[in-house]
Design a protein around this motif. Structure first.
Motif, PDB file in Angstrom:
ATOM      1  N   TRP A 107      -0.585   1.478  -6.540  1.00 42.05           N
ATOM      2  CA  TRP A 107      -2.042   2.265  -6.501  1.00 42.05           C
ATOM      3  C   TRP A 107      -2.377   2.931  -7.689  1.00 42.05           C
ATOM      4  N   THR A 162      -8.743  -4.107  -4.790  1.00 44.27           N
ATOM      5  CA  THR A 162      -8.719  -2.449  -4.652  1.00 44.27           C
ATOM      6  C   THR A 162      -9.518  -2.110  -5.753  1.00 44.27           C
ATOM      7  N   PHE A 164      -3.761  -7.111  -4.238  1.00 40.29           N
ATOM      8  CA  PHE A 164      -4.190  -5.731  -4.063  1.00 40.29           C
ATOM      9  C   PHE A 164      -4.833  -4.847  -5.105  1.00 40.29           C
ATOM     10  N   THR A 170       0.870  -1.225   0.082  1.00 44.36           N
ATOM     11  CA  THR A 170      -0.113  -0.060  -0.035  1.00 44.36           C
ATOM     12  C   THR A 170       1.039   1.180   0.108  1.00 44.36           C
ATOM     13  N   ARG A 171       1.954   1.130   0.416  1.00 49.01           N
ATOM     14  CA  ARG A 171       2.914   2.295   0.132  1.00 49.01           C
ATOM     15  C   ARG A 171       3.599   2.541  -1.217  1.00 49.01           C
TER      16      ARG A 171
END
Length: 490
Positions: A299, A428, A424, A293-294
């Protein structure tokens, strides 16, 4: 710091004593891997064929299902939002299940869940039962969605692009086949939508078979890891690097060993990243505790995945209805959806291969989104007059899905990293995509037409272009996080 690591690795390699069990370890696994690799390839194709018929077969018969179950437009919109909701909720469980039972076992269970859900769904009685059975099938699709890039990376580390293309092509074929054949098969089976939806359970049942012999298998090299004496992986690592094809397989094995056996993570990790200049020695070591998530790249990829999924599920759920409301016959509307999905058959094979050869995949993301903008504009201005052209353009745009899968494999440098990034990005992304189909249903019901929903679909192409450019940059999440960690003390 790199030089001492290199000297340490050289010392480990030269001082390791010869092992008498080495010939047996080297002769037996290749034959096993060759047989299992062919079986995995068949399993990947059959599994991919079953990852969308549960959705597109429903889209082709959505009006009949709505009438049969007494659904309003808003409830139908909720129904078309169930796939991304299930993908987000269940997909995040896939890496943990794969670590415990092995990816092949989880995919096998996923195929069983798809077959069971599609069998129960048409005859569950009422909207709640229909939704519950759909959720069961979609749970199987969700875990298989996440683990397909992992299986490709583990079994075919030096053919990620071509194998992702094969998988994506089979997925597109299953998607288009269900869209085109559901309405004619429904008529041939007596005209009841229950039979037209339930027939796809047979295809899912066939997909279970090739995974059954692989249930106990954790990937190529697992036999070697169980039988080889300690240190054997370190002995073979230099030899693997001398052979280009075998090097990739050895790196994947060592990355997996680091993930599954924390005690040997240091030794396996240093050998497993010898091919990477950036972040050498740190990627496998960081794979277990990778804080995905970093990562800005993670993302960007998750948002890209979410936006393309939004467009895809709106298309699969609502496009036949758009054409039917424009005066296109139901059977033709199903064929138009099939044409849209069929565009992914050749392009899903070509795009991953082209993307894998490019350092930056951003231009492909831009080109696909521009096709989508053109298709939605045509759908707004002349939905029936240029129906075939709009279906083709939207089919090209939907090939952002195989591009996203390819970037998942390319934006991580280890098997563990791919598993975490895949989970992820997909979980997401599917969360992001949930409101889209539901919002389209609400807008359609309250506006009385398709103008606002189509404008929404076209507007989503703009941010998809932006995040596609970011996700396509040439980097891995491991090296990105390692660089951020390195500059933090300063």
């Amino acid at each position: 710091m790199m030089a001492p690591m290199a000297r340490e690795e050289t010392q480990t390699t030269t001082q390791a004593p010869p092992r008498t069990a080495e010939p047996q370890t080297l002769t037996e696994p290749p034959a096993t891997r060759a047989w299992a690799t062919r079986l995995v390839m068949v399993g990947i194709v059959l599994a991919a064929l079953n990852l969308r018929p549960a959705i597109t077969s429903l889209g082709a018969l959505l009006e009949e299902v709505r009438d049969g179950l007494g659904m309003s437009g808003s409830v139908a919109g909720l129904l078309t939002s169930v796939p991304p909701l299930c993908f987000a909720a269940f997909g995040v469980m896939a890496p943990r299940l794969a670590r415990r039972f092995g990816p092949a076992a989880v995919v096998c269970a996923g195929m069983v869940a798809i077959a069971a859900g599609l069998t129960i769904r048409p005859f569950a009685g009422g909207t709640p039962g229909f939704l519950a059975a759909s959720a069961l099938a979609l749970m199987g699709i969700a875990v298989s969605n996440v683990l397909m890039p992992v299986i490709v990376k583990r079994w075919f580390p030096d053919r990620v692009g071509s194998m992702t293309g094969l998988y994506s092509m089979a997925l597109a074929l299953g998607t288009s086949l269900a869209a085109a054949a559901t309405v004619p098969m429904t008529a041939a089976l007596g005209g009841g939508w229950q039979a037209g939806l339930g027939i796809w359970a047979l295809v899912a049942a066939v997909a279970v078979l090739p995974w059954l012999p692989l249930v106990r298998d954790r990937g190529p090299g697992s036999t070697r890891q169980r039988t080889a004496p300690a240190g054997a992986a370190e002995e073979r690592a230099p030899e693997g690097r001398a052979d280009g094809g075998r090097a990739a397989e050895e790196r994947a094995d060592e990355g997996r060993a680091a993930e599954e056996s924390r005690g040997s993570a240091g030794a396996s990790g240093s050998a497993g990243t010898s091919g990477s200049a950036s972040g050498a020695g740190s990627q496998p070591a960081a794979a277990d505790g990778l804080r995905i998530t970093r990562s800005r790249t993670a993302w960007a990829l998750a948002v890209f995945f979410g936006l393309q999924a939004t467009g895809a599920y709106i298309t699969m759920g609502w496009m036949p209805q758009i054409f039917r409301d424009a005066g296109v016959p139901a059977s033709t509307a199903g064929v138009l959806l099939a044409v849209t999905m069929a565009m992914g058959v050749p392009l899903a094979f070509v795009i991953p291969r082209v993307a894998a050869r490019m350092r930056n995949q951003g231009p492909i993301a831009v080109a696909l989104a521009l096709c989508g903008l053109t298709g939605y504009a045509g759908l707004y201005l002349a939905p029936s007059g240029g129906a075939w052209a709009w279906a083709l353009l939207l089919g090209v745009s939907n090939c952002a899905f195989p591009l996203a899968l390819t970037m998942v494999g390319m934006r991580a440098g280890t098997g563990a990293g791919v598993a975490k990034l895949s989970a992820f990005a997909q979980s997401t992304g599917y969360l992001i995509s949930i409101p889209g189909p539901l919002l389209v249903g609400v807008l359609y019901q309250h506006s009385g037409g398709w103008g606002l929903p189509i404008a929404l679909m076209a507007g989503l192409m703009v941010p998809q272009i932006a995040v596609g450019i970011l996700a396509g940059r040439n980097r891995t999440v491991e090296s990105e996080l390692a660089a951020r960690t390195a500059v933090t003390p300063a």
